[in-house]
Design an enzyme around this catalytic site. Structure first.
Site, PDB file in Angstrom:
ATOM      1  N   ARG A   1       1.537 -11.218   6.019  1.00 54.26           N
ATOM      2  CA  ARG A   1       3.002 -11.339   5.976  1.00 54.26           C
ATOM      3  C   ARG A   1       3.691 -10.796   7.226  1.00 54.26           C
ATOM      4  NH1 ARG A   1       4.284  -9.540  -0.316  1.00 54.26           N
ATOM      5  NH2 ARG A   1       2.665 -10.808  -1.293  1.00 54.26           N
TER       6      ARG A   1
ATOM      7  N   HIS B   1      -5.265 -14.132  10.152  1.00 54.10           N
ATOM      8  CA  HIS B   1      -4.207 -13.124  10.217  1.00 54.10           C
ATOM      9  C   HIS B   1      -4.672 -11.809  10.842  1.00 54.10           C
ATOM     10  CE1 HIS B   1      -1.664 -15.774   7.914  1.00 54.10           C
ATOM     11  NE2 HIS B   1      -2.577 -15.855   6.975  1.00 54.10           N
TER      12      HIS B   1
ATOM     13  N   PRO C   1       0.828  -1.206   0.000  1.00 51.46           N
ATOM     14  CA  PRO C   1       0.000   0.000   0.000  1.00 51.46           C
ATOM     15  C   PRO C   1       0.863   1.257   0.000  1.00 51.46           C
ATOM     16  CG  PRO C   1      -0.845  -1.589   1.557  1.00 51.46           C
ATOM     17  CD  PRO C   1       0.478  -2.130   1.097  1.00 51.46           C
ATOM     18  N   GLU C   2       0.520   2.191  -0.875  1.00 52.42           N
ATOM     19  CA  GLU C   2       1.261   3.443  -0.948  1.00 52.42           C
ATOM     20  C   GLU C   2       0.436   4.547  -0.307  1.00 52.42           C
ATOM     21  OE1 GLU C   2       3.523   4.295  -4.421  1.00 52.42           O
ATOM     22  OE2 GLU C   2       3.378   2.262  -5.178  1.00 52.42           O
TER      23      GLU C   2
ATOM     24  N   LYS D   1      23.303  16.175  -6.920  1.00 54.61           N
ATOM     25  CA  LYS D   1      22.969  14.755  -6.765  1.00 54.61           C
ATOM     26  C   LYS D   1      23.061  14.049  -8.115  1.00 54.61           C
ATOM     27  CE  LYS D   1      20.104  14.974  -2.622  1.00 54.61           C
ATOM     28  NZ  LYS D   1      21.094  14.269  -1.808  1.00 54.61           N
TER      29      LYS D   1
END
Length: 270
Positions: free
Chosen positions: A110, A91, A2-3, A151
């Site tokens: 997980r 879970h 998930p973002e 950079k």
């Protein structure tokens, strides 16, 4: 994983059910998450009122009077409000019983997520060094330009660095760079201020649109109401390697950068 839009969608989904509610019971069925759930977490939370549910980067923050619970969904986690007292699944590792009769249930197959306690979350090691929120006023083209000077790192890696700006994960980095017309491998320090103006705006627009649509449909993610997000239907490049660019018609190229799928148009992005 998930973002930011998926996490913000979760926040918006659970906040109305939790804010202002007293935690009457805390159940930790399996505390072996990415970092162990503190043994004293149930004692700290029971009887506390959830004052607000906020988000910092990809972390959800349950603000209480005495401190803050830091929740991360990990790679496969979800946070749901249970209204029908349905039994816990395999879970479902952490659960808060609220005074309104609803349950806030954390599921994580997980076990890469976390439930941690912090009296001062802004000083917690997970949060204190994070960059600005991409939808805040602090984040803009000049900020990116200043942070990028000298950079040599590719710009895609640069905008995915949480010290530069939080929450720009792989999917949304691909999309924003396409909208801004910037090649993902271009060195961050070689991009002009004008182009960083475009990129900052593209990041904001991409994330805002994803939040509005409920996030991106990912294999292991469902929203707080159990429904998937639908932003995947609007993806311009991510997951479309080899297909025609919707701007110029040329086949989109797919490569690997830092073991992540990167899709771009060789004509539209320079």
């Amino acid at each position: 994983m998930p973002e930011l839009p998926e996490v913000e969608t979760t926040r918006q989904g659970v906040a109305p059910h939790c804010e202002g509610q007293t935690i009457t019971e805390v159940t930790v069925r399996d505390g072996r998450l990415r970092w162990p759930v503190p043994d004293d977490l149930p004692e700290r939370l029971q009887g506390q009122v959830v004052r607000s549910v906020e988000r910092r980067a990809k972390y959800l923050l349950l603000q209480l009077d005495t401190g803050t619970v830091i929740v991360h969904l990990g790679m496969s986690g979800s946070l749901r409000v249970i209204t029908d007292q349905s039994p816990a699944m395999k879970h479902d590792h952490v659960e808060l019983q609220l005074a309104n009769g609803r349950l806030l249930r954390f599921n994580d197959p997980r076990r890469f997520g976390c439930w941690l306690w912090a009296e001062r979350p802004d000083q917690h090691p997970l949060l204190r060094d994070l960059g600005p929120e991409p939808l805040s006023e602090v984040f803009n083209g000049p900020w990116l330009h200043r942070q990028s000077r000298n950079k040599q790192t590719p710009v895609k890696s640069f905008i995915m660095d949480n010290h530069v700006v939080v929450g720009v994960g792989n999917i949304y980095a691909n999309e924003a760079l396409f909208k801004a017309g910037i090649h993902p491998r271009r060195k961050a320090g070689r991009i002009s201020l004008d182009r960083y103006h475009l990129l900052a705006q593209a990041i904001r627009e991409t994330l805002a649109a994803a939040i509005l649509m409920g996030g991106t449909t990912l294999r292991d993610f469902v929203n707080s109401d159990g429904k998937p997000g639908y932003f995947a239907q609007s993806l311009l490049v991510y997951g479309r390697g080899g297909e025609a660019c919707w701007e110029c018609g040329r086949a989109l190229k797919e490569i690997r950068m830092n073991n992540r799928s990167t899709v771009y148009c060789t004509r539209c992005q320079r």
